[in-house]
Write a protein that holds these residues in place. Structure first.
Motif, PDB file in Angstrom:
ATOM      1  N   ILE A 107      77.777  44.539  16.026  1.00 31.29           N
ATOM      2  CA  ILE A 107      76.330  44.401  16.226  1.00 31.29           C
ATOM      3  C   ILE A 107      75.665  44.782  14.910  1.00 31.29           C
ATOM      4  CG2 ILE A 107      74.305  45.369  17.412  1.00 31.29           C
ATOM      5  CD1 ILE A 107      76.153  45.921  19.822  1.00 31.29           C
ATOM      6  N   PHE A 108      74.598  44.093  14.558  1.00 31.33           N
ATOM      7  CA  PHE A 108      73.826  44.508  13.387  1.00 31.33           C
ATOM      8  C   PHE A 108      72.349  44.419  13.729  1.00 31.33           C
ATOM      9  CE2 PHE A 108      73.747  39.956  12.877  1.00 31.33           C
ATOM     10  CZ  PHE A 108      72.525  39.678  12.286  1.00 31.33           C
ATOM     11  N   GLY A 109      71.562  45.159  12.983  1.00 32.18           N
ATOM     12  CA  GLY A 109      70.131  45.138  13.243  1.00 32.18           C
ATOM     13  C   GLY A 109      69.335  45.705  12.099  1.00 32.18           C
ATOM     14  N   PHE A 110      68.025  45.634  12.261  1.00 35.35           N
ATOM     15  CA  PHE A 110      67.083  46.203  11.297  1.00 35.35           C
ATOM     16  C   PHE A 110      66.083  47.067  12.048  1.00 35.35           C
ATOM     17  CE2 PHE A 110      68.579  42.364   9.231  1.00 35.35           C
ATOM     18  CZ  PHE A 110      68.734  42.749   7.910  1.00 35.35           C
ATOM     19  N   VAL A 111      65.790  48.231  11.484  1.00 38.37           N
ATOM     20  CA  VAL A 111      64.774  49.124  12.045  1.00 38.37           C
ATOM     21  C   VAL A 111      63.843  49.528  10.912  1.00 38.37           C
ATOM     22  CG1 VAL A 111      64.365  51.374  13.108  1.00 38.37           C
ATOM     23  CG2 VAL A 111      66.312  50.000  13.839  1.00 38.37           C
ATOM     24  N   ASP A 112      62.540  49.475  11.153  1.00 45.39           N
ATOM     25  CA  ASP A 112      61.574  49.902  10.141  1.00 45.39           C
ATOM     26  C   ASP A 112      61.842  51.341   9.709  1.00 45.39           C
ATOM     27  OD1 ASP A 112      60.110  47.650   9.655  1.00 45.39           O
ATOM     28  OD2 ASP A 112      58.215  48.456  10.406  1.00 45.39           O
ATOM     29  N   HIS A 113      61.558  51.623   8.448  1.00 47.06           N
ATOM     30  CA  HIS A 113      61.798  52.983   7.943  1.00 47.06           C
ATOM     31  C   HIS A 113      60.942  54.027   8.645  1.00 47.06           C
ATOM     32  CE1 HIS A 113      58.520  52.788   4.512  1.00 47.06           C
ATOM     33  NE2 HIS A 113      58.098  52.253   5.636  1.00 47.06           N
ATOM     34  N   ASP A 114      59.850  53.584   9.270  1.00 44.80           N
ATOM     35  CA  ASP A 114      58.979  54.518   9.981  1.00 44.80           C
ATOM     36  C   ASP A 114      59.059  54.350  11.495  1.00 44.80           C
ATOM     37  OD1 ASP A 114      57.758  52.069  10.099  1.00 44.80           O
ATOM     38  OD2 ASP A 114      55.816  52.731   9.322  1.00 44.80           O
ATOM     39  N   CYS A 115      60.195  53.839  11.974  1.00 44.28           N
ATOM     40  CA  CYS A 115      60.457  53.732  13.415  1.00 44.28           C
ATOM     41  C   CYS A 115      61.591  54.714  13.728  1.00 44.28           C
ATOM     42  CB  CYS A 115      60.841  52.296  13.768  1.00 44.28           C
ATOM     43  SG  CYS A 115      60.966  51.965  15.527  1.00 44.28           S
ATOM     44  N   ILE A 116      61.215  55.908  14.177  1.00 45.87           N
ATOM     45  CA  ILE A 116      62.114  57.053  14.192  1.00 45.87           C
ATOM     46  C   ILE A 116      62.655  57.336  15.598  1.00 45.87           C
ATOM     47  CG2 ILE A 116      62.384  59.459  13.491  1.00 45.87           C
ATOM     48  CD1 ILE A 116      61.482  57.633  11.214  1.00 45.87           C
ATOM     49  N   PRO A 117      63.978  57.515  15.751  1.00 44.25           N
ATOM     50  CA  PRO A 117      64.539  57.844  17.073  1.00 44.25           C
ATOM     51  C   PRO A 117      64.421  59.340  17.377  1.00 44.25           C
ATOM     52  CG  PRO A 117      66.314  57.627  15.487  1.00 44.25           C
ATOM     53  CD  PRO A 117      65.050  57.345  14.742  1.00 44.25           C
ATOM     54  N   PHE A 118      63.561  59.684  18.332  1.00 46.29           N
ATOM     55  CA  PHE A 118      63.358  61.083  18.676  1.00 46.29           C
ATOM     56  C   PHE A 118      64.082  61.485  19.963  1.00 46.29           C
ATOM     57  CE2 PHE A 118      59.547  60.951  15.823  1.00 46.29           C
ATOM     58  CZ  PHE A 118      59.940  62.004  14.993  1.00 46.29           C
ATOM     59  N   ASN A 119      64.804  60.549  20.591  1.00 43.69           N
ATOM     60  CA  ASN A 119      65.620  60.851  21.762  1.00 43.69           C
ATOM     61  C   ASN A 119      66.986  60.202  21.596  1.00 43.69           C
ATOM     62  OD1 ASN A 119      63.673  62.312  23.368  1.00 43.69           O
ATOM     63  ND2 ASN A 119      62.651  60.357  23.772  1.00 43.69           N
ATOM     64  N   THR A 120      67.946  60.635  22.397  1.00 41.39           N
ATOM     65  CA  THR A 120      69.280  60.038  22.329  1.00 41.39           C
ATOM     66  C   THR A 120      69.201  58.570  22.744  1.00 41.39           C
ATOM     67  OG1 THR A 120      69.743  60.804  24.584  1.00 41.39           O
ATOM     68  CG2 THR A 120      70.476  62.208  22.759  1.00 41.39           C
ATOM     69  N   TYR A 121      70.029  57.756  22.104  1.00 45.07           N
ATOM     70  CA  TYR A 121      69.932  56.309  22.298  1.00 45.07           C
ATOM     71  C   TYR A 121      71.265  55.653  21.996  1.00 45.07           C
ATOM     72  CZ  TYR A 121      67.619  51.686  22.105  1.00 45.07           C
ATOM     73  OH  TYR A 121      67.213  50.403  22.344  1.00 45.07           O
ATOM     74  N   SER A 122      71.662  54.725  22.860  1.00 43.40           N
ATOM     75  CA  SER A 122      72.880  53.951  22.647  1.00 43.40           C
ATOM     76  C   SER A 122      72.510  52.511  22.304  1.00 43.40           C
ATOM     77  CB  SER A 122      73.764  53.973  23.898  1.00 43.40           C
ATOM     78  OG  SER A 122      74.823  53.040  23.778  1.00 43.40           O
ATOM     79  N   ILE A 123      72.802  52.105  21.100  1.00 46.03           N
ATOM     80  CA  ILE A 123      72.507  50.736  20.681  1.00 46.03           C
ATOM     81  C   ILE A 123      73.361  49.744  21.460  1.00 46.03           C
ATOM     82  CG2 ILE A 123      72.615  49.120  18.735  1.00 46.03           C
ATOM     83  CD1 ILE A 123      72.007  51.579  16.927  1.00 46.03           C
ATOM     84  N   SER A 124      74.654  50.037  21.593  1.00 45.30           N
ATOM     85  CA  SER A 124      75.555  49.116  22.279  1.00 45.30           C
ATOM     86  C   SER A 124      75.154  48.922  23.737  1.00 45.30           C
ATOM     87  CB  SER A 124      76.998  49.620  22.198  1.00 45.30           C
ATOM     88  OG  SER A 124      77.114  50.916  22.759  1.00 45.30           O
TER      89      SER A 124
END
Length: 298
Positions: A133-150
């Motif tokens: 899997i590949f992706g792009f996230v803005d530099h100012d889009c910040i993960p503040f909780n646990t998250y599973s991309i898959s």
């Protein structure tokens, strides 16, 4: 007038394609990067296009290491300020985050600059590493909780925040926001992905993928990320809104704009303080005031 509009659009697309091809041909050490990072193959690779803001890159890296367990963060630097670029590079080296300075991008068009950077990263680097899997996230889009991309991408060809474009003869055009977008590589590797925009159909950066991928797909709103705006009152009394994606990612927005980063930095520092002090009932530094749309809006 209609024929003139079509001609003008074709000329703009030709110009954009020419500028893109010219940019993709530039050297920046991409091959050395690939050779150095062979261990990235077959992994979930998420690219951040950095731009002139070291502090937000450090925040991104710190929160990523805390909350994202199944994706590898890569930083590709599109900065045009040398001191900022040097600081971003040093942060990445210190945090052991793969980093590459992209070729100089002389365009002053914000969307074109971002699109060219994304296309360069995908064409010259990511596609050569054959990720799962590949992706792009803005530099100012910040993960503040646990998250599973898959877990969120699953078997879907594309995942992210969906926005509607203009109406066409075959239905309404749509695109996935360039600041939060993921692809199943095996499903799209034969597609000529195009990260340019198509403003004639109200499609922002990466919107040209509508023509080569999205318009052939059947997906409902439930297949995409949740997207809500949350209001806050900061310490000076100003009411502000942050975009919240999948109840995890907080998009600050506008950090790359000239003269805006100091104000945005103050805002996110207060957000971070609030998050750290959520268990402290006496904390009143950051108080939620409203939601725009329902919690499950997309």
């Amino acid at each position: 007038k209609y024929k003139l509009d079509i001609l003008a659009r074709k000329l703009r697309n030709f110009r954009n394609k020419f500028l893109m091809m010219n940019y993709l041909s530039k050297e920046c050490g991409a091959n050395d990067f690939i050779l150095k990072h062979q261990s990235l193959r077959n992994n979930i690779l998420v690219s951040v296009i950095s731009f002139n803001n070291p502090w937000v890159i450090k925040l991104m890296i710190d929160q990523w290491s805390k909350n994202i367990g199944d994706g590898i963060l890569l930083v590709f630097d599109n900065s045009n300020d040398i001191p900022s670029s040097t600081e971003i590079r040093n942060i990445c080296l210190d945090k052991n985050v793969p980093y590459l300075k992209l070729p100089e991008n002389k365009t002053t068009h914000v969307n074109r600059s971002h699109a060219q950077a994304m296309q360069y990263v995908y064409t010259n680097i990511i596609s050569k590493l054959t990720p799962s899997i590949f992706g792009f996230v803005d530099h100012d889009c910040i993960p503040f909780n646990t998250y599973s991309i898959s877990k969120h991408v699953g078997q879907k060809n594309v995942y992210g925040v969906r926005f509607e474009g203009a109406m066409t003869r075959s239905g309404r055009a749509w695109y996935v926001w360039a600041g939060f977008i993921f692809f199943n590589y095996q499903a799209v590797q034969s597609v000529a992905l195009n990260f340019l925009y198509d403003f004639s159909l109200d499609l922002d950066t990466a919107g040209m993928n509508y023509h080569v991928l999205y318009k052939k797909m059947t997906m409902g709103v439930e297949d995409f990320a949740t997207n809500a705006m949350k209001g806050f009152t900061v310490s000076d009394g100003e009411a502000v809104e942050l975009q919240i994606i999948d109840d995890c990612w907080w998009h600050i927005g506008g950090i790359g704009y000239n003269g805006n980063h100091i104000k945005k930095q103050k805002l996110i520092e207060e957000v971070c303080c609030s998050i750290d002090l959520l268990s402290d009932k006496s904390s009143t530094r950051l108080e939620p005031v409203s939601f725009c749309g329902s919690e499950g809006s997309r």
